[in-house]
Design a protein around this motif. Structure first.
Motif, mmCIF file in Angstrom:
data_model
loop_
_atom_site.group_PDB
_atom_site.id
_atom_site.type_symbol
_atom_site.label_atom_id
_atom_site.label_comp_id
_atom_site.label_asym_id
_atom_site.label_seq_id
_atom_site.Cartn_x
_atom_site.Cartn_y
_atom_site.Cartn_z
ATOM 1 N N ASN A 74 0.791 -1.228 0.000
ATOM 2 C CA ASN A 74 0.000 0.000 0.000
ATOM 3 C C ASN A 74 0.823 1.278 0.000
ATOM 4 O OD1 ASN A 74 -3.015 -0.695 0.259
ATOM 5 N ND2 ASN A 74 -1.955 -2.181 1.566
ATOM 6 N N VAL A 75 2.113 1.163 -0.278
ATOM 7 C CA VAL A 75 2.984 2.331 -0.409
ATOM 8 C C VAL A 75 3.822 2.171 -1.668
ATOM 9 C CG1 VAL A 75 3.102 2.752 2.099
ATOM 10 C CG2 VAL A 75 4.859 1.346 0.998
ATOM 11 N N ASP A 76 4.455 3.257 -2.078
ATOM 12 C CA ASP A 76 5.438 3.194 -3.154
ATOM 13 C C ASP A 76 6.808 3.220 -2.479
ATOM 14 O OD1 ASP A 76 7.270 3.540 -5.168
ATOM 15 O OD2 ASP A 76 6.293 5.302 -6.031
ATOM 16 N N PRO A 77 7.411 2.056 -2.280
ATOM 17 C CA PRO A 77 8.654 1.993 -1.503
ATOM 18 C C PRO A 77 9.866 2.619 -2.186
ATOM 19 C CG PRO A 77 8.185 -0.143 -2.450
ATOM 20 C CD PRO A 77 7.002 0.746 -2.757
ATOM 21 N N PHE A 78 9.709 3.071 -3.425
ATOM 22 C CA PHE A 78 10.831 3.646 -4.158
ATOM 23 C C PHE A 78 10.780 5.166 -4.218
ATOM 24 C CE2 PHE A 78 9.725 -0.527 -5.984
ATOM 25 C CZ PHE A 78 10.806 -1.244 -5.482
ATOM 26 N N ASP A 79 9.768 5.768 -3.627
ATOM 27 C CA ASP A 79 9.618 7.229 -3.628
ATOM 28 C C ASP A 79 10.223 7.789 -2.341
ATOM 29 O OD1 ASP A 79 8.871 9.893 -3.666
ATOM 30 O OD2 ASP A 79 6.801 9.502 -4.253
ATOM 31 N N GLN A 83 4.801 10.345 -0.418
ATOM 32 C CA GLN A 83 3.907 9.359 -1.018
ATOM 33 C C GLN A 83 2.842 10.057 -1.839
ATOM 34 O OE1 GLN A 83 4.014 5.543 -0.626
ATOM 35 N NE2 GLN A 83 5.960 6.625 -0.735
ATOM 36 N N TYR A 84 2.786 9.639 -3.102
ATOM 37 C CA TYR A 84 1.782 10.152 -4.029
ATOM 38 C C TYR A 84 1.881 11.674 -4.090
ATOM 39 C CZ TYR A 84 0.574 5.293 -3.748
ATOM 40 O OH TYR A 84 0.662 3.927 -3.783
ATOM 41 N N THR A 92 7.426 10.784 4.213
ATOM 42 C CA THR A 92 8.313 9.716 3.767
ATOM 43 C C THR A 92 8.040 8.456 4.580
ATOM 44 O OG1 THR A 92 10.112 10.448 5.231
ATOM 45 C CG2 THR A 92 10.104 11.306 2.957
ATOM 46 N N SER A 117 13.586 -5.951 -7.383
ATOM 47 C CA SER A 117 13.260 -4.813 -8.240
ATOM 48 C C SER A 117 14.475 -4.188 -8.926
ATOM 49 C CB SER A 117 12.567 -3.718 -7.418
ATOM 50 O OG SER A 117 13.490 -3.144 -6.496
ATOM 51 N N GLN A 119 15.998 -1.802 -7.578
ATOM 52 C CA GLN A 119 15.908 -0.401 -7.174
ATOM 53 C C GLN A 119 16.200 -0.265 -5.681
ATOM 54 O OE1 GLN A 119 12.460 1.891 -8.742
ATOM 55 N NE2 GLN A 119 11.738 -0.105 -9.452
ATOM 56 N N ARG A 158 -3.754 7.446 -4.939
ATOM 57 C CA ARG A 158 -3.796 6.140 -4.274
ATOM 58 C C ARG A 158 -4.927 5.264 -4.807
ATOM 59 N NH1 ARG A 158 -1.060 5.186 0.791
ATOM 60 N NH2 ARG A 158 0.123 6.990 1.435
#
Length: 161
Positions: A74-79, A83-84, A92, A117, A119, A158
């Motif tokens: 439920n998160v973007d672990p690469f940002d 988030q969003y 963060t 990934s 990344q 999201r």
């Protein structure tokens, strides 16, 4: 038991855990040194805290590892910027561990995600220091303000319609 995750906007991640056998989810602030921070100061990046959720759970119903599954789904672990649409340090990602076992589980998950990934995962793995519950209007925001919450999910990216 309790677990502490910073997943961006705490309004947006609260209801996710309520459906997975977590006893309670409290919105608040963690990671910084300022005592009793306010929402306005955290959002303005003045405190060193991140918006964080405190999960109270029974390990026989849901494990820490399962909580991490839910978190990473439920998160973007690469940002690394937030988030969003919510950007800035307070949005963060972080996992605040309380035991060496939690640290090891989380570190292993981060390493596996990086290997899979190719990344760099932008999730801070930090020892838990303190947690300050957010003001009452932020608790269960999705229940108190369902239309505004839905709009926040869509505008943030999201949720797509």
């Amino acid at each position: 038991m309790k677990a502490y995750f910073a997943g961006g906007c705490f309004w947006c991640v609260t209801p996710i855990y309520k459906i997975y056998g977590v006893d309670s989810v409290v919105c608040g602030y963690s990671g910084g040194d300022e005592v009793a921070p306010t929402y306005e100061d955290v959002k303005a990046q003045k405190t060193g805290h991140r918006e964080t959720i405190e999960l109270t759970y029974e390990p026989e119903n849901v494990t820490f590892d399962k909580l991490l599954d839910i978190y990473f789904a439920n998160v973007d672990p690469f940002d690394g910027e937030g988030q969003y649409i919510d950007k800035g340090f307070s949005y963060t990602l972080a996992i605040y561990y309380q035991t060496e076992e939690e640290r090891e589980i989380a570190a292993s998950r981060i390493s596996a995600l990086e290997a899979e990934s190719g990344q760099k995962v932008q999730v801070a793995l930090e020892p838990f220091k303190s947690f300050y519950p957010a003001e009452e209007e932020h608790q269960d925001y999705y229940l108190k303000n369902p239309e505004a919450f839905e709009k926040e999910l869509i505008e943030s990216g999201r949720k797509t319609i």
